[in-house]
Write an enzyme that holds these catalytic residues in place. Structure first.
Site, PDB file in Angstrom:
ATOM      1  N   HIS A  21      53.512  43.456  82.076  1.00  0.00           N
ATOM      2  CA  HIS A  21      54.690  44.330  82.208  1.00  0.00           C
ATOM      3  C   HIS A  21      55.951  43.471  82.358  1.00  0.00           C
ATOM      4  O   HIS A  21      56.352  43.089  83.454  1.00  0.00           O
ATOM      5  CB  HIS A  21      54.516  45.261  83.412  1.00  0.00           C
ATOM      6  CG  HIS A  21      55.554  46.349  83.477  1.00  0.00           C
ATOM      7  ND1 HIS A  21      55.233  47.682  83.632  1.00  0.00           N
ATOM      8  CD2 HIS A  21      56.899  46.316  83.398  1.00  0.00           C
ATOM      9  CE1 HIS A  21      56.336  48.409  83.660  1.00  0.00           C
ATOM     10  NE2 HIS A  21      57.372  47.591  83.525  1.00  0.00           N
ATOM     11  N   HIS A  23      59.866  43.245  80.445  1.00  0.00           N
ATOM     12  CA  HIS A  23      60.804  43.759  79.444  1.00  0.00           C
ATOM     13  C   HIS A  23      61.577  42.595  78.835  1.00  0.00           C
ATOM     14  O   HIS A  23      62.164  41.793  79.571  1.00  0.00           O
ATOM     15  CB  HIS A  23      61.807  44.719  80.089  1.00  0.00           C
ATOM     16  CG  HIS A  23      61.186  45.971  80.627  1.00  0.00           C
ATOM     17  ND1 HIS A  23      61.194  47.159  79.937  1.00  0.00           N
ATOM     18  CD2 HIS A  23      60.527  46.216  81.787  1.00  0.00           C
ATOM     19  CE1 HIS A  23      60.585  48.088  80.654  1.00  0.00           C
ATOM     20  NE2 HIS A  23      60.163  47.544  81.789  1.00  0.00           N
ATOM     21  N   GLY A 180      62.222  55.102  81.891  1.00  0.00           N
ATOM     22  CA  GLY A 180      63.387  55.933  82.182  1.00  0.00           C
ATOM     23  C   GLY A 180      63.149  56.850  83.361  1.00  0.00           C
ATOM     24  O   GLY A 180      62.152  56.736  84.073  1.00  0.00           O
ATOM     25  N   HIS A 207      55.650  54.228  82.429  1.00  0.00           N
ATOM     26  CA  HIS A 207      56.274  54.030  83.744  1.00  0.00           C
ATOM     27  C   HIS A 207      56.129  55.333  84.529  1.00  0.00           C
ATOM     28  O   HIS A 207      56.678  56.365  84.117  1.00  0.00           O
ATOM     29  CB  HIS A 207      57.767  53.750  83.598  1.00  0.00           C
ATOM     30  CG  HIS A 207      58.108  52.367  83.124  1.00  0.00           C
ATOM     31  ND1 HIS A 207      57.893  51.944  81.843  1.00  0.00           N
ATOM     32  CD2 HIS A 207      58.673  51.316  83.785  1.00  0.00           C
ATOM     33  CE1 HIS A 207      58.315  50.689  81.726  1.00  0.00           C
ATOM     34  NE2 HIS A 207      58.786  50.281  82.885  1.00  0.00           N
ATOM     35  N   GLU A 210      56.714  55.749  90.161  1.00  0.00           N
ATOM     36  CA  GLU A 210      57.650  54.734  90.659  1.00  0.00           C
ATOM     37  C   GLU A 210      58.811  55.461  91.338  1.00  0.00           C
ATOM     38  O   GLU A 210      58.960  55.417  92.547  1.00  0.00           O
ATOM     39  CB  GLU A 210      58.153  53.880  89.486  1.00  0.00           C
ATOM     40  CG  GLU A 210      59.118  52.788  89.900  1.00  0.00           C
ATOM     41  CD  GLU A 210      59.855  52.156  88.705  1.00  0.00           C
ATOM     42  OE1 GLU A 210      59.810  52.712  87.595  1.00  0.00           O
ATOM     43  OE2 GLU A 210      60.508  51.125  88.918  1.00  0.00           O
ATOM     44  N   ASP A 288      58.174  42.526  85.469  1.00  0.00           N
ATOM     45  CA  ASP A 288      59.127  43.560  85.062  1.00  0.00           C
ATOM     46  C   ASP A 288      60.321  42.928  84.330  1.00  0.00           C
ATOM     47  O   ASP A 288      60.388  43.005  83.116  1.00  0.00           O
ATOM     48  CB  ASP A 288      59.600  44.405  86.259  1.00  0.00           C
ATOM     49  CG  ASP A 288      59.910  45.848  85.868  1.00  0.00           C
ATOM     50  OD1 ASP A 288      59.682  46.200  84.705  1.00  0.00           O
ATOM     51  OD2 ASP A 288      60.379  46.614  86.727  1.00  0.00           O
TER      52      ASP A 288
HETATM   53 ZN   LIG Z   1      59.380  48.307  83.645  1.00  0.00          ZN
END
Ligand SMILES: [Zn+2]
Length: 361
Positions: A21, A23, A180, A207, A210, A288
Site C-alpha cells: 500500500h 501511493h 477517498g 480503502h 479508516e 501509504d
Molecule cells: Zn492509501
C-alpha cells in the site's frame, strides 16, 4: 542504548520487505519537486527545500484528513510533462529499492497525473507502466501497479479509469483500488466496476474502515469484492465483521504513521495493529505515502517493534502475510512466499542471530 537503536535500524533496513500500500503521488522526492517547482515557476515557495517542505509533506499540520489530502492537491501541479512523470515514477521505485523493498505494489490515479495539464489518462498510465519497467530493470525490485479510483470523482470518470486498468491487466497493472471519502461516498455505485475488475482478474483493494466505521469493511468485501482492505483499522469494532474477514481471509494494509497523521489513531501506542495481529488477522505493514509522511518502510517496521512492541516474530508474520496476499497469479505468489520465507531470518541480531548477510539479498 544508542548502539542498540543503531543495530535495530541497521537490521530493519537490511530486511527484505514488501509494501502493498504505497501511493505513487505520495512517494515523490522532495529535491525533484523543488527542481520542478523552480523550472516551471509553480505557485509554491522555492527558496530552498525547507520552504517547500510544508506544502508537500506533513510537518506541523493538525492530524486531519483534510490537512493530509491537501498535500495531494499541491502535488497535482508537479506533473508537468511525460518526462517529469517518468522521472518521478522511476525515483519512487528507486527509493523503495534502496529501502530493500523487494516486492512493491505501487498505486496511482491516472486522473491525478493527467488533470492539470490535460494529458490523456491512458497515456499517463502507459508512461507510469513504462517507467516502472525501466526501474525494475535497473534495481532489485519487482513492482505491480494498482490503479486507484476516487470515490468523489463522477462515476463516468471512474468508469473510464477502470477501463484503463482492465485493458492493462497482465501488462503492468495488477489491481484496482478505491480511495477517498468513505463517509460521504458509499461503495455501492462502484459495484459494477469492481465486479468487472474481478472478472477481468484484477486484485481488488479498497480503502475502508479508516475514516468510517467497520461497516465500510463489510461494504468493501460484499459490495466491491475486496481481497484486501486499505487500513481497516476499525474492523475489530464489530464482531460480525471480524467473523466475515476471517471467513474471507481478507488481508489488511495497515499504515501506521499515516493513521497518526490523519487522526485515525490518536496515539501510536494504542494502534489497533497489535490487536489485529493478536486475533490472527492477515495484517501487513505499509507506508501509504512515504514522502508526504516523511517515512520509509524500515521506519514503520521500527515503530511496530519499538513503540507497538509487536516483537520480531509478529513483524516477520506481517511480511509473510503480505507475500501471501500479493496480487500475483497463484504460482508466482507461491514463489514469493517461498522466497521470503527463505530470506527472512527467524530472529533479529539482537535476539542472537546476525542478519548481516541480508544486506546482500
Ligand atoms: Zn492509501
Amino acid at each position: 542504548m544508542k548502539e542498540r537503536r543503531e543495530q535495530i535500524v541497521a537490521d530493519l533496513k537490511s530486511l527484505p520487505k514488501i509494501d502493498l500500500h504505497r501511493h505513487l503521488e505520495g512517494s515523490l522526492r522532495l529535491e525533484t519537486l523543488l527542481e520542478i517547482a523552480r523550472k516551471y515557476r509553480l505557485n509554491v515557495p522555492t527558496k530552498d527545500l525547507e520552504a517547500l517542505r510544508p506544502f508537500v509533506q506533513v510537518t506541523n499540520d493538525p492530524p486531519t484528513h483534510e490537512a493530509f489530502l491537501g498535500k495531494f492537491e499541491v502535488l497535482r501541479h508537479f506533473y508537468r510533462s511525460p518526462e517529469m512523470i517518468d522521472r518521478l515514477v522511476y525515483e519512487a521505485v528507486a527509493d523503495a529499492a534502496a529501502d530493500h523493498v523487494k516486492y512493491l505494489e505501487l498505486r496511482f490515479s491516472p486522473q491525478a497525473l493527467s488533470r492539470v495539464r490535460g494529458f490523456s489518462m491512458a497515456d499517463a498510465a502507459d508512461w507510469v507502466i513504462a517507467s516502472v519497467s525501466r526501474a525494475e530493470a535497473d534495481f532489485d525490485i519487482q513492482v505491480g501497479l494498482i490503479v486507484t479510483l476516487v470515490r468523489h470523482d463522477p462515476l463516468p470518470q471512474a468508469q473510464q479509469v477502470a477501463e484503463i486498468a482492465f485493458a492493462r491487466f497482465g501488462k503492468g497493472i495488477v489491481g484496482l483500488d478505491l480511495a477517498g471519502d468513505e463517509v460521504k461516498f458509499p461503495s455501492r455505485p462502484f459495484t459494477p466496476l469492481f465486479k468487472e475488475a474481478r472478472e477481468v482478474g484484477l486484485g481488488i483493494t479498497v480503502h475502508a474502515g479508516e475514516w468510517a466505521s467497520a461497516f465500510g469493511v463489510r461494504e468493501a468485501i460484499l459490495d466491491l469484492f475486496a481481497n484486501r482492505v486499505g487500513h481497516g483499522v476499525r474492523t475489530l469494532e464489530n464482531s460480525e465483521i471480524l467473523q466475515l474477514v476471517r471467513e474471507r481471509q481478507t488481508a489488511f494494509e495497515v499504515c501506521l504513521t499515516s493513521n497518526l497523521q490523519t487522526g485515525v489513531v490518536h496515539e501510536m501506542d494504542h494502534h489497533p495493529l497489535v490487536d489485529m495481529l493478536d486475533v490472527g488477522l492477515l495484517a501487513t505493514i505499509n507506508t501509504d505515502d512515504p514522502s508526504i509522511s516523511n517515512c520509509t518502510l524500515s521506519d514503520e517496521y521500527e515503530i511496530a517493534l519499538e513503540q507497538l512492541k509487536i516483537g520480531y516474530p509478529a513483524l516477520r508474520q506481517t511480511i509473510m502475510n503480505a507475500a501471501s496476499s500479493a496480487f500475483l497469479p497463484p504460482a508466482k505468489r507461491q514463489d514469493l512466499i517461498e522466497r521470503f520465507d527463505g530470506l527472512l531470518p527467524t530472529a533479529l541480531s539482537l535476539d542472537g542471530r546476525s542478519p548481516a548477510s541480508l544486506s546482500q539479498v
